[in-house]
Design a protein around this motif. Structure first.
Motif, PDB file in Angstrom:
ATOM      1  N   ARG A  77       0.835  -1.207   0.000  1.00 18.55           N
ATOM      2  CA  ARG A  77       0.000   0.000   0.000  1.00 18.55           C
ATOM      3  C   ARG A  77       0.870   1.259   0.000  1.00 18.55           C
ATOM      4  NH1 ARG A  77      -3.348  -0.464   4.609  1.00 18.55           N
ATOM      5  NH2 ARG A  77      -4.542  -1.992   3.424  1.00 18.55           N
ATOM      6  N   ARG A  78       1.971   1.217   0.739  1.00 17.63           N
ATOM      7  CA  ARG A  78       2.888   2.353   0.731  1.00 17.63           C
ATOM      8  C   ARG A  78       3.455   2.571  -0.664  1.00 17.63           C
ATOM      9  NH1 ARG A  78       6.036   1.144   4.944  1.00 17.63           N
ATOM     10  NH2 ARG A  78       7.569  -0.029   3.715  1.00 17.63           N
ATOM     11  N   LYS A  79       3.820   1.490  -1.334  1.00 23.38           N
ATOM     12  CA  LYS A  79       4.329   1.594  -2.705  1.00 23.38           C
ATOM     13  C   LYS A  79       3.266   2.168  -3.636  1.00 23.38           C
ATOM     14  CE  LYS A  79       6.343  -1.236  -6.406  1.00 23.38           C
ATOM     15  NZ  LYS A  79       6.756  -2.616  -6.797  1.00 23.38           N
ATOM     16  N   ALA A  80       2.020   1.714  -3.465  1.00 21.17           N
ATOM     17  CA  ALA A  80       0.921   2.211  -4.290  1.00 21.17           C
ATOM     18  C   ALA A  80       0.669   3.691  -4.019  1.00 21.17           C
ATOM     19  CB  ALA A  80      -0.342   1.405  -4.014  1.00 21.17           C
ATOM     20  N   TYR A  81       0.852   4.094  -2.764  1.00 18.01           N
ATOM     21  CA  TYR A  81       0.694   5.507  -2.404  1.00 18.01           C
ATOM     22  C   TYR A  81       1.686   6.364  -3.178  1.00 18.01           C
ATOM     23  CZ  TYR A  81       1.534   9.808   0.180  1.00 18.01           C
ATOM     24  OH  TYR A  81       1.743  11.133   0.513  1.00 18.01           O
ATOM     25  N   TYR A  82       2.957   5.977  -3.141  1.00 19.54           N
ATOM     26  CA  TYR A  82       3.971   6.783  -3.824  1.00 19.54           C
ATOM     27  C   TYR A  82       3.759   6.773  -5.344  1.00 19.54           C
ATOM     28  CZ  TYR A  82       6.609   7.551   0.457  1.00 19.54           C
ATOM     29  OH  TYR A  82       6.991   7.970   1.703  1.00 19.54           O
ATOM     30  N   LYS A  83       3.276   5.671  -5.871  1.00 14.51           N
ATOM     31  CA  LYS A  83       2.972   5.619  -7.301  1.00 14.51           C
ATOM     32  C   LYS A  83       1.839   6.577  -7.631  1.00 14.51           C
ATOM     33  CE  LYS A  83       1.931   2.345 -11.032  1.00 14.51           C
ATOM     34  NZ  LYS A  83       1.669   0.915 -11.370  1.00 14.51           N
ATOM     35  N   HIS A  84       0.830   6.632  -6.754  1.00 15.05           N
ATOM     36  CA  HIS A  84      -0.296   7.542  -6.934  1.00 15.05           C
ATOM     37  C   HIS A  84       0.191   8.989  -6.957  1.00 15.05           C
ATOM     38  CE1 HIS A  84      -4.468   8.868  -6.679  1.00 15.05           C
ATOM     39  NE2 HIS A  84      -4.198   9.580  -5.592  1.00 15.05           N
ATOM     40  N   MET A  85       1.085   9.326  -6.059  1.00 13.22           N
ATOM     41  CA  MET A  85       1.618  10.686  -5.994  1.00 13.22           C
ATOM     42  C   MET A  85       2.513  10.986  -7.194  1.00 13.22           C
ATOM     43  SD  MET A  85       0.321  12.222  -3.412  1.00 13.22           S
ATOM     44  CE  MET A  85      -0.712  11.745  -2.011  1.00 13.22           C
ATOM     45  N   GLY A  99      10.213  25.908  -1.689  1.00 15.94           N
ATOM     46  CA  GLY A  99       9.308  25.684  -2.809  1.00 15.94           C
ATOM     47  C   GLY A  99       8.364  24.526  -2.614  1.00 15.94           C
ATOM     48  N   TYR A 100       8.311  23.995  -1.380  1.00 15.19           N
ATOM     49  CA  TYR A 100       7.370  22.924  -1.075  1.00 15.19           C
ATOM     50  C   TYR A 100       6.736  23.198   0.296  1.00 15.19           C
ATOM     51  CZ  TYR A 100       5.091  18.411  -0.994  1.00 15.19           C
ATOM     52  OH  TYR A 100       4.135  17.430  -0.968  1.00 15.19           O
ATOM     53  N   PRO A 101       5.775  24.117   0.357  1.00 21.42           N
ATOM     54  CA  PRO A 101       5.135  24.415   1.642  1.00 21.42           C
ATOM     55  C   PRO A 101       4.276  23.255   2.131  1.00 21.42           C
ATOM     56  CG  PRO A 101       4.821  26.200   0.060  1.00 21.42           C
ATOM     57  CD  PRO A 101       5.341  25.035  -0.701  1.00 21.42           C
ATOM     58  N   VAL A 102       4.267  23.082   3.439  1.00 17.54           N
ATOM     59  CA  VAL A 102       3.374  22.124   4.082  1.00 17.54           C
ATOM     60  C   VAL A 102       2.413  22.914   4.967  1.00 17.54           C
ATOM     61  CG1 VAL A 102       3.174  20.145   5.630  1.00 17.54           C
ATOM     62  CG2 VAL A 102       5.149  20.339   4.095  1.00 17.54           C
ATOM     63  N   ILE A 103       1.123  22.770   4.718  1.00 27.62           N
ATOM     64  CA  ILE A 103       0.092  23.377   5.555  1.00 27.62           C
ATOM     65  C   ILE A 103      -0.480  22.250   6.386  1.00 27.62           C
ATOM     66  CG2 ILE A 103      -2.102  24.611   5.619  1.00 27.62           C
ATOM     67  CD1 ILE A 103       0.053  24.894   2.541  1.00 27.62           C
ATOM     68  N   ALA A 104      -0.236  22.287   7.702  1.00 26.03           N
ATOM     69  CA  ALA A 104      -0.503  21.145   8.557  1.00 26.03           C
ATOM     70  C   ALA A 104      -1.300  21.534   9.797  1.00 26.03           C
ATOM     71  CB  ALA A 104       0.814  20.489   8.969  1.00 26.03           C
ATOM     72  N   GLY A 105      -1.700  20.498  10.535  1.00 25.63           N
ATOM     73  CA  GLY A 105      -2.463  20.725  11.749  1.00 25.63           C
ATOM     74  C   GLY A 105      -1.608  20.963  12.967  1.00 25.63           C
ATOM     75  N   SER A 106      -0.368  20.412  12.966  1.00 22.39           N
ATOM     76  CA  SER A 106       0.488  20.546  14.138  1.00 22.39           C
ATOM     77  C   SER A 106       1.938  20.244  13.784  1.00 22.39           C
ATOM     78  CB  SER A 106       0.019  19.601  15.257  1.00 22.39           C
ATOM     79  OG  SER A 106       0.048  18.247  14.820  1.00 22.39           O
ATOM     80  N   ILE A 107       2.807  20.469  14.773  1.00 17.55           N
ATOM     81  CA  ILE A 107       4.232  20.183  14.648  1.00 17.55           C
ATOM     82  C   ILE A 107       4.595  19.187  15.743  1.00 17.55           C
ATOM     83  CG2 ILE A 107       6.567  21.144  14.779  1.00 17.55           C
ATOM     84  CD1 ILE A 107       5.305  23.858  14.004  1.00 17.55           C
ATOM     85  N   GLY A 108       5.423  18.202  15.413  1.00 16.87           N
ATOM     86  CA  GLY A 108       5.837  17.222  16.414  1.00 16.87           C
ATOM     87  C   GLY A 108       7.135  16.553  16.032  1.00 16.87           C
ATOM     88  N   PRO A 109       7.767  15.820  16.972  1.00 19.12           N
ATOM     89  CA  PRO A 109       9.088  15.262  16.713  1.00 19.12           C
ATOM     90  C   PRO A 109       9.124  13.841  16.165  1.00 19.12           C
ATOM     91  CG  PRO A 109       8.587  15.050  19.035  1.00 19.12           C
ATOM     92  CD  PRO A 109       7.408  15.736  18.406  1.00 19.12           C
ATOM     93  N   SER A 110       8.037  13.053  16.351  1.00  7.66           N
ATOM     94  CA  SER A 110       8.112  11.622  16.054  1.00  7.66           C
ATOM     95  C   SER A 110       7.198  11.210  14.909  1.00  7.66           C
ATOM     96  CB  SER A 110       7.728  10.816  17.304  1.00  7.66           C
ATOM     97  OG  SER A 110       7.650   9.435  17.011  1.00  7.66           O
ATOM     98  N   HIS A 111       7.590  10.113  14.223  1.00  7.54           N
ATOM     99  CA  HIS A 111       6.712   9.577  13.172  1.00  7.54           C
ATOM    100  C   HIS A 111       5.733   8.531  13.705  1.00  7.54           C
ATOM    101  CE1 HIS A 111      10.456   6.884  12.416  1.00  7.54           C
ATOM    102  NE2 HIS A 111       9.693   6.320  13.327  1.00  7.54           N
ATOM    103  N   GLY A 112       5.882   8.165  14.991  1.00  4.07           N
ATOM    104  CA  GLY A 112       4.963   7.182  15.562  1.00  4.07           C
ATOM    105  C   GLY A 112       4.961   5.894  14.759  1.00  4.07           C
ATOM    106  N   PHE A 113       3.761   5.340  14.568  1.00  2.56           N
ATOM    107  CA  PHE A 113       3.595   4.136  13.743  1.00  2.56           C
ATOM    108  C   PHE A 113       2.964   4.498  12.394  1.00  2.56           C
ATOM    109  CE2 PHE A 113       3.352   2.488  18.145  1.00  2.56           C
ATOM    110  CZ  PHE A 113       4.338   1.504  18.087  1.00  2.56           C
ATOM    111  N   VAL A 114       3.390   5.599  11.826  1.00  2.00           N
ATOM    112  CA  VAL A 114       2.700   6.125  10.655  1.00  2.00           C
ATOM    113  C   VAL A 114       2.674   5.109   9.510  1.00  2.00           C
ATOM    114  CG1 VAL A 114       4.722   7.267   9.637  1.00  2.00           C
ATOM    115  CG2 VAL A 114       2.412   8.156   9.203  1.00  2.00           C
ATOM    116  N   HIS A 115       1.487   4.959   8.915  1.00  2.00           N
ATOM    117  CA  HIS A 115       1.310   4.053   7.782  1.00  2.00           C
ATOM    118  C   HIS A 115       0.119   4.514   6.961  1.00  2.00           C
ATOM    119  CE1 HIS A 115      -1.238   2.533  11.066  1.00  2.00           C
ATOM    120  NE2 HIS A 115      -2.015   2.005  10.135  1.00  2.00           N
ATOM    121  N   VAL A 116       0.142   4.156   5.697  1.00  2.00           N
ATOM    122  CA  VAL A 116      -0.929   4.541   4.776  1.00  2.00           C
ATOM    123  C   VAL A 116      -2.112   3.605   4.947  1.00  2.00           C
ATOM    124  CG1 VAL A 116      -1.570   4.856   2.355  1.00  2.00           C
ATOM    125  CG2 VAL A 116       0.746   5.462   3.132  1.00  2.00           C
ATOM    126  N   LYS A 117      -3.324   4.193   4.996  1.00  2.00           N
ATOM    127  CA  LYS A 117      -4.542   3.401   5.156  1.00  2.00           C
ATOM    128  C   LYS A 117      -5.391   3.384   3.890  1.00  2.00           C
ATOM    129  CE  LYS A 117      -6.831   3.576   9.039  1.00  2.00           C
ATOM    130  NZ  LYS A 117      -6.565   2.227   9.591  1.00  2.00           N
TER     131      LYS A 117
END
Length: 231
Positions: free
Chosen positions: A73-81, A136-154
């Protein structure tokens, strides 16, 4: 979207686009915009404009699916982008909101997405590595934090919700430090003219207000001209 409209959209802020959409529609009530305060990694850079490439992520809990599924799914995500029609913007919902902890948008991911040709990111999730996010690549986000946690594509390519704004894959999005709007398809042909009209009418009140000696009588006259130009 014509090259001329793209250039114009990149030159104005999101509140201007929000107002111009109402000018194009000939009425108030446009509501396809984010609610609440968002953060921008590069508040002084131009607005992000592009067709949405949507996805959903999560990070609070480790994924329960097999690792092979997560990797595919992660691979498919990057292909989509990578295969996004340009200009494009990554619009990614963190389903842990409002308790997001996983900073998906750091130096590596922003650099990869910029390398794919995307213009920026809109997310309700977390960003980090603020000194290393590529220019040249702005990120508009909800918050700032230090860790990636268990981040995964759903999910990939499904409708997402960012601060009250529903975005579908392929929607035309305008975003900056104020938040974001989805530009309705029915105003795209007239939006450039609407922006020009809006800026010219605003000038009727802004020019005298910025001059020395501005008072109520001057305001009253300028406001009458301003109101007349909007009818």
């Amino acid at each position: 979207m014509t090259p001329s409209l793209l250039k114009r959209l990149q030159s104005v802020d999101t509140p201007t686009v929000c107002n111009a959409i109402e000018v194009a529609q000939g009425k108030r009530g446009f509501d396809a915009f984010t609610r609440g305060t968002m953060l921008c990694s590069a508040p002084n850079e131009p607005a992000v404009v592009g067709y949405a490439r949507t996805a959903k992520i999560a990070a609070v809990h480790a994924p329960t699916e097999p690792s092979e599924v997560i990797k595919e799914r992660r691979k498919a995500y990057y292909k989509h982008m990578a295969h996004a029609p340009m200009p494009a913007i990554a619009v990614v919902e963190d389903t842990d909101f409002p308790n997001c902890i996983g900073a998906y948008w750091g130096e590596i991911n922003t650099t990869v997405h910029k390398g794919f040709g995307l213009s920026g990111t809109l997310t309700n999730g977390v960003m980090r590595d603020l000194g290393d996010v590529p220019s040249g690549y702005p990120v508009i986000a909800g918050s700032i934090g230090p860790s990636h946690g268990f981040v995964h594509v759903k999910e990939i390519g499904t409708p997402v919700e960012i601060f009250g704004l529903t975005v579908e894959d392929g929607d035309l999005v305008h975003a900056d430090r104020h938040g974001a709007v989805v530009i309705p398809k029915d105003v795209i042909e007239t939006l450039e003219d609407a922006i020009e009209k809006l800026l010219s009418t605003e000038h009727l009140i802004l020019e005298p207000a910025r001059k020395a000696g501005f008072d109520f009588e001057t305001f009253e006259k300028a406001w009458a001209e301003f109101e007349k130009s909007r009818t």
